[in-house]
Design an enzyme around this catalytic site. Sequence first.
Site, short mmCIF file in Angstrom:
data_model
loop_
_atom_site.label_atom_id
_atom_site.label_comp_id
_atom_site.label_asym_id
_atom_site.label_seq_id
_atom_site.Cartn_x
_atom_site.Cartn_y
_atom_site.Cartn_z
CD GLU A 102 -3.04 -1.11 0.31
OE1 GLU A 102 -3.01 -0.41 -0.63
OE2 GLU A 102 -3.59 -2.16 0.25
CB CYS A 132 -13.30 -5.13 -16.63
SG CYS A 132 -14.83 -3.87 -16.69
ZN ZN Z 1 -15.01 -3.56 -18.99
#
Ligand code: ZN
Length: 189
Positions: free
Chosen positions: A90, A146
């Site tokens: 992070e 995605c």
């Molecule tokens: Zn996409």
Amino acid sequence: MALIKTQLGWIEVICGSMFSGKSEELIRRLRRAIIAKQRVQIFKPAIDDRFAVAEIVSHSEMRLPSTSVSSSEELLGKLDHRTEVVGVDEAQFFDAGLVAACQRMADQGKRVIVAGLDKDYRGNPFEPIPSLMAVAEDVTKTLAICVRCGSPANNTQRLVESDERVIVGAQGVYEARCRRCFEPPDRAD
Ligand code: ZN
Ligand code: ADP
């Protein structure tokens, strides 16, 4: 005089969107160093207290013990000079001094592995990762999937309204999106 070849240090950066496997990759590399019986120290910013305080944890529940620090200065202060491999997770939540701190550790012969977001929720470069990418010997960009269309995803979509650059959270607050499905917030906000 005998020539003593000292260990050459270097910097590795692992970066990409949220859910792209940065922490998994960091943990994988650190585990291999531990198996090789190298001295490892792992740091994370104190801001990231989503999971266990004394561990770095991936979204897939891989975990390793770590030390929380609130600045790059504190990180250097907690560094054991015998440490051979330094892991930082992070990294986007660290101050700009992390770049100099990593350079210093690498100059001392340590292998420094840094993971973090390269872009914020607007799609803009998220320091100090871009600067670390410039000085690193090795850069790995990880891709998520995605959630809209299943393509490789390089963007972190924020799902809640806020102008704050940092909202710590994951599921329900952010999701991975590809270039086509990413909807950056209106820059005029
Ligand atoms: Zn996409
Ligand atoms: P990062 O550190 O980049 O946020 P982690 O290493 O913590 O990522 O987690 C990666 C894991 O998250 C994957 O192996 C997978 O199990 C899970 N995951 C959840 N959502 C996604 C997604 N949209 N794309 C890829 N992996 C996802």
